[in-house]
Enzyme design. Structure first.
Site, PDB file in Angstrom:
ATOM      1  N   SER A  29       0.815  -1.207   0.000  1.00 63.09           N
ATOM      2  CA  SER A  29       0.000   0.000   0.000  1.00 63.09           C
ATOM      3  C   SER A  29       0.853   1.262   0.000  1.00 63.09           C
ATOM      4  CB  SER A  29      -0.914   0.016   1.225  1.00 63.09           C
ATOM      5  OG  SER A  29      -1.677   1.199   1.267  1.00 63.09           O
ATOM      6  N   ASP A  30       0.431   2.216  -0.814  1.00 66.55           N
ATOM      7  CA  ASP A  30       0.993   3.550  -0.728  1.00 66.55           C
ATOM      8  C   ASP A  30       0.521   4.172   0.580  1.00 66.55           C
ATOM      9  OD1 ASP A  30       2.330   5.881  -1.652  1.00 66.55           O
ATOM     10  OD2 ASP A  30       0.406   6.720  -2.245  1.00 66.55           O
ATOM     11  N   LYS A  31       1.246   5.158   1.074  1.00 69.33           N
ATOM     12  CA  LYS A  31       0.868   5.791   2.349  1.00 69.33           C
ATOM     13  C   LYS A  31      -0.038   6.989   2.139  1.00 69.33           C
ATOM     14  CE  LYS A  31       3.634   8.648   4.419  1.00 69.33           C
ATOM     15  NZ  LYS A  31       2.772   9.871   4.535  1.00 69.33           N
ATOM     16  N   THR A  85      -3.854   7.005   0.974  1.00 69.57           N
ATOM     17  CA  THR A  85      -4.387   5.646   0.949  1.00 69.57           C
ATOM     18  C   THR A  85      -4.576   5.130   2.365  1.00 69.57           C
ATOM     19  OG1 THR A  85      -3.188   5.268  -1.114  1.00 69.57           O
ATOM     20  CG2 THR A  85      -4.031   3.335   0.038  1.00 69.57           C
ATOM     21  N   THR A 121      -1.855  -0.953  -3.866  1.00 66.57           N
ATOM     22  CA  THR A 121      -2.741   0.204  -3.850  1.00 66.57           C
ATOM     23  C   THR A 121      -1.917   1.474  -4.028  1.00 66.57           C
ATOM     24  OG1 THR A 121      -2.646   0.714  -1.480  1.00 66.57           O
ATOM     25  CG2 THR A 121      -4.153  -1.024  -2.173  1.00 66.57           C
TER      26      THR A 121
END
Length: 912
Positions: free
Chosen positions: A334-336, A339, A640
């Site tokens: 996951s991107d931070k 998101t 993501t």
């Protein structure tokens, strides 16, 4: 020469390492006059337009013809050709009609053609203000050439990659490219060669947005040679990967093809000793019978149902196979920014007068309060009030609230956080501050690391407020305030210790101070505040995690799915967020930076990808390499993201998931989109994906035993020299109409209650496991008994016609299928749960009407099959009496015992 320096025309140049004079000399341009018309023409001819090439798409007719490139369809096409060769044009037409129907379904199943490259082109199409021939001009960005002098102002979109040669308080939002959650302050001096992309403050990259200030830059890269263009090339590397579902289905199709070819060849060889035409008919019938013609349609509809359910839970799926892939994910990368976090800077900690305060609430809405165990009364904390007032007045940012809660920050996100923290303390604080008219100001400059403003006080004097880094503010302070606003000796060590403590939590720390002046002071310069300031306090801001995302991460981990953070942000900030969310736990997982990943061998990178939980300051290519490293270890990777920098990894991942508010580039590269930008929707999507896979397995286990029974019937009848109990056209009726009518309801079955308490399935698990093969063989054997036994019994009875024998054999088979369907569906368990009052299982009755409807439709179709004169002529069937229907029903009852026995060693709902 220019040609050897411009990106794409020779060896790559590290423009951020060069001084301004070197840049101008290399590009042969004057910053005052810009390029001449002659130079522009020559460079445009040499380097082309400042645009990205669009990917060519196949014509629609070729895309449709590609749908016939499937192993199982080869056999059907060949079978139709054989029927045509024998002059049986009706049979040939029906068989070819089935193959064409499958091709049409597959054609419409395909997701719309990839248009990520076109979206990238749109992301850089804008206008640019340039200096040419000594005049300021505005031109389309596609006309820019290397060496053009571009003027930037607040609100502009950066049209190409620029080396900045002059700035004035310039700040650029590059979050879409770098993942940095706040605008980057820009300056001119050269940097070290190893400076990461996100820290090259003397560069402006295509697609960035100017949020504050002004600047001038020289174009050093256009089109595909920009950083955005490099991402385009990464996405266009031919990494058009299939999903685990399509890989498994392709493998299954190939294996089934070999089985069908072997059985058909054996049937033909045995029958050839008696009659060529009958042998050919038997081989065609076996080929048609062994192929599950309805399976592609059932898979398509099952996936489509999953798409609809995910859409209802805020996950829009663009590519059908991605539905099942998400359910099989073993790792979520996951991107931070935007998101896992809110993408809204928020002050969470304040330190003023030697005391710490907690600020509740998140985002730019002023919902929250300031606490010290309990809510404070601001009047009792004068130093805190002064610290907040300093952040409120020493500020150039505005927050606008639009319709439907839409928030727009005009200026710097961190300054917006300071406005909100003051509003949380008191709604009247801003009103009081407005009474202090601003007289002058000193803008922030990277060299000095602070900003200051001068204001007129109500008492007739003047006061200056400072805001900046702790080091810059402290060196101008000689005293501080205690909690009650009394002047005390400045404890620098205590303040710096608090700064370090806040920074370790991932907070961006700003220090605040003030200095009073007489009423005659109406201007402000740096010498006025060089010393004698009074230190007020610290405010620590962060882009906070979404509360619901924290719960979602926990749920994913409980379901056996690893969650890893891959971001372009600072490692300290990323690690702090990861710890808050449970992504990085106290003794589990490690944090790596992009610089560390650059030096790793492929083997070391794979080890880091497996062991790490946080990857910070990573470039787009490194995100891509991390996804590839995880896939190389057999992981099913869901990625993501929302920025341009996420697009290559989104495309490479087994399933890429973009945020609804993300860039068009990310959305076009992704397989699915979360419309609510909420990582929590991932949990729901994984649950639906697992349910889809479970329902697909049920469908396969329901369809294949019919094909097995039909194939065994043809083969054994040929070996024994008997008449065929079932013809190829009748087989198509069973495999298409009857199978689809009875199998589609399985796609509507809801999730089982424990689906998210099971670990991910083995990624290498084939469709047909040993237990499923046993199930399919056992039920196939019984189906063969029904078909062959009923046919032979009728042929020897007084009813005796071959048409009636074949019709009753088929009807007995269908009735047996109804009992088998009841045994593997959730219909009976759900009804028992409803009447038994089990609250956990009561929701499973949602699929009951569909199963009942499928059974009713199948019965209606079989009545038509027997009693329609047209169908009797076309399919060579015969009408049946009530007694004959009853016989078919009675001989199908043993299927109940068969189904119960196979369910013991292979429960139908186990594979979720």
């Amino acid at each position: 020469m220019v040609e050897t320096k411009v990106s794409g025309a020779g060896p790559a140049v590290a423009w951020h390492t060069l001084a301004v004079t070197e840049v101008l000399a290399d590009l042969q341009v004057s910053p005052e006059a810009g390029l001449t018309a002659a130079a522009i023409g020559e460079r445009r001819q040499r380097y082309g337009e400042n645009s990205l090439p669009e990917k060519k798409e196949l014509p629609a007719i070729l895309k449709f013809l590609q749908q016939f490139n499937q192993p199982l369809l080869y056999i059907l096409i060949s079978a139709g050709a054989i029927k045509a060769f024998l002059g049986e044009w009706t049979n040939a037409t029906v068989i070819w009609g089935v193959t064409t129907t499958n091709a049409i379904i597959s054609y419409f199943q395909e997701s719309r053609a990839e248009s990520a490259i076109a979206a990238l082109s749109q992301s850089v199409v804008t206008t640019a203000t340039v200096m040419r021939d000594g005049d300021k001009k505005q031109i389309p960005s596609v006309e820019l050439v290397p060496g053009d002098v571009v003027l930037l102002a607040s609100g502009d979109k950066v049209p190409a990659d620029l080396r900045l040669i002059a700035v004035r308080d310039l700040q650029i939002d590059e979050s879409g490219l770098t993942g940095e959650s706040v605008a980057v302050e820009k300056y001119v001096p050269p940097l070290e060669p190893e400076t990461p992309l996100a820290e090259r403050e003397n560069m402006a990259y295509a697609g960035g947005f100017v949020t504050f200030g002004q600047g001038t830059g020289v174009v050093v890269a256009i089109g595909q040679e920009t950083e955005t263009g490099k991402i385009s090339r990464l996405m266009n590397r031919g990494l058009d990967l299939t999903t685990p579902l399509t890989r498994k289905f392709n493998q299954f199709s190939q294996n089934w093809l070999f089985f069908v070819m072997f059985a058909a060849t054996l049937t033909f060889a045995v029958g050839l000793n008696r009659n060529f035409k009958e042998a050919l008919e038997a081989a065609v019938a076996l080929s048609v019978g062994a192929i599950p013609e309805g399976l592609p349609a059932v898979i398509t509809v099952t996936l489509s149902v999953g798409v609809a359910r995910m859409a209802a839970r805020n996950a829009i799926v663009r590519k059908l196979p991605a539905v099942e892939t998400l359910g099989g994910a073993t790792v979520i990368c996951s991107d931070k920014t935007g998101t896992l976090t809110q993408n809204q800077m928020t002050v969470q900690q304040i330190w003023a007068g030697g005391e710490a305060y907690e600020v509740t609430g998140g985002g730019y809405e002023p919902n929250g309060e300031i606490l010290q165990e309990k809510a404070i009364v601001l009047a009792e904390h004068p130093t805190l009030k002064a610290c907040l007032q300093s952040g409120l007045l020493c500020n150039d940012t505005k927050i606008e609230f639009g319709d439907k809660g839409k928030v727009k920050v005009i200026g710097d996100p961190t300054e917006a956080a300071l406005l909100v923290s003051a509003r949380k303390a008191s709604p009247f604080l801003e009103t009081e501050a407005q009474k202090q008219k601003r007289l002058d100001g000193i803008p922030f400059e990277s060299e000095f690391q602070y900003m200051a403003t001068l204001h007129q006080t109500e008492g007739g004097g003047a006061i200056a407020y400072l805001k900046g880094s702790a080091e810059a503010v402290l060196q101008r302070c000689s005293q501080g305030w205690d909690r009650l606003g009394q002047v005390v000796e400045l404890d620098r060590a205590a303040i710096l210790a608090e700064v370090d403590a806040l920074a370790e939590k991932g907070l961006r720390v700003l220090a605040f101070a003030q200095k009073t002046f007489p009423a005659t002071q109406t201007t402000l310069d740096r010498s006025d505040i060089g010393e004698g300031c009074v230190f007020l306090g610290l405010q620590g801001a962060i882009d906070p995690p979404r509360p619901e995302a924290i719960a979602a991460v926990r749920a994913c981990q409980q379901a056996g799915v690893q969650v890893k953070m891959i971001t372009g942000d600072h490692v300290v900030t990323a690690t702090a967020i990861a710890k808050r969310m449970g992504i990085r736990k106290s003794r589990q997982g490690e944090s790596y930076t992009g610089a560390e990943l650059t030096t790793m061998t492929p083997e070391q990178l794979q080890a880091a990808a497996k062991k790490g939980s946080v990857f910070a300051r990573v470039a787009p290519e490194q995100k891509l390499r991390l996804v590839e490293a995880l896939q190389a270890q057999g992981e099913i990777v869901a990625m993501t993201g929302d920025g341009v920098n996420d697009a290559p990894a989104l495309k490479q991942a087994d399933i890429g998931i973009a945020m609804g508010s993300g860039t068009e580039v990310a959305k076009e590269a992704a397989d699915a989109i979360l419309t609510d930008d909420n990582f929590a929707s991932m949990e729901a999507a994984i649950e639906e994906g697992r349910s889809v896979y479970k329902n697909l397995i049920k469908a396969i286990c329901f369809i294949l035993p019919v094909n097995g029974g039909e194939s065994m019937t043809i083969l054994i009848s040929t070996l024994l020299g008997r008449e065929l109990p079932i013809l190829s056209l009748q087989i198509l009726w069973l495999n298409m109409l009857n199978s689809i009518a009875m199998t589609l309801p399985l796609s509507l079955e809801p999730s089982s209650p424990d689906v998210m308490r099971q670990p991910p399935r083995n990624v290498n698990e084939p469709f047909l496991t040993p237990n499923r093969i046993k199930r399919i063989l056992a039920v196939s054997l019984y189906n063969w008994t029904l078909i062959f036994g009923m046919f032979e019994w009728v042929r020897q009875s007084e009813w005796g016609t071959i048409e009636l024998a074949r019709t009753m054999a088929i009807q007995a088979l269908v009735m047996g299928r109804i009992f088998y369907l009841l045994s593997i569906s959730q219909l009976l368990p759900s009804l028992l749960a409803r009447f038994g009052g089990n609250p956990e299982d009561s929701g499973r009755t949602a699929g009951a009407p569909a199963v009942l409807g499928g059974i009713v439709l199948a019965v209606v179709l079989q009545i038509i099959f027997s009693n329609s004169e047209f169908i009797n002529r076309l399919f060579k069937t015969a009408p049946m009496s009530l007694d004959q229907w009853l016989v078919c029903f009675l001989v199908s009852l043993p299927m109940i015992a068969v189904a119960a026995s196979v369910n013991r060693f292979d429960p139908p709902g186990r594979s979720a």
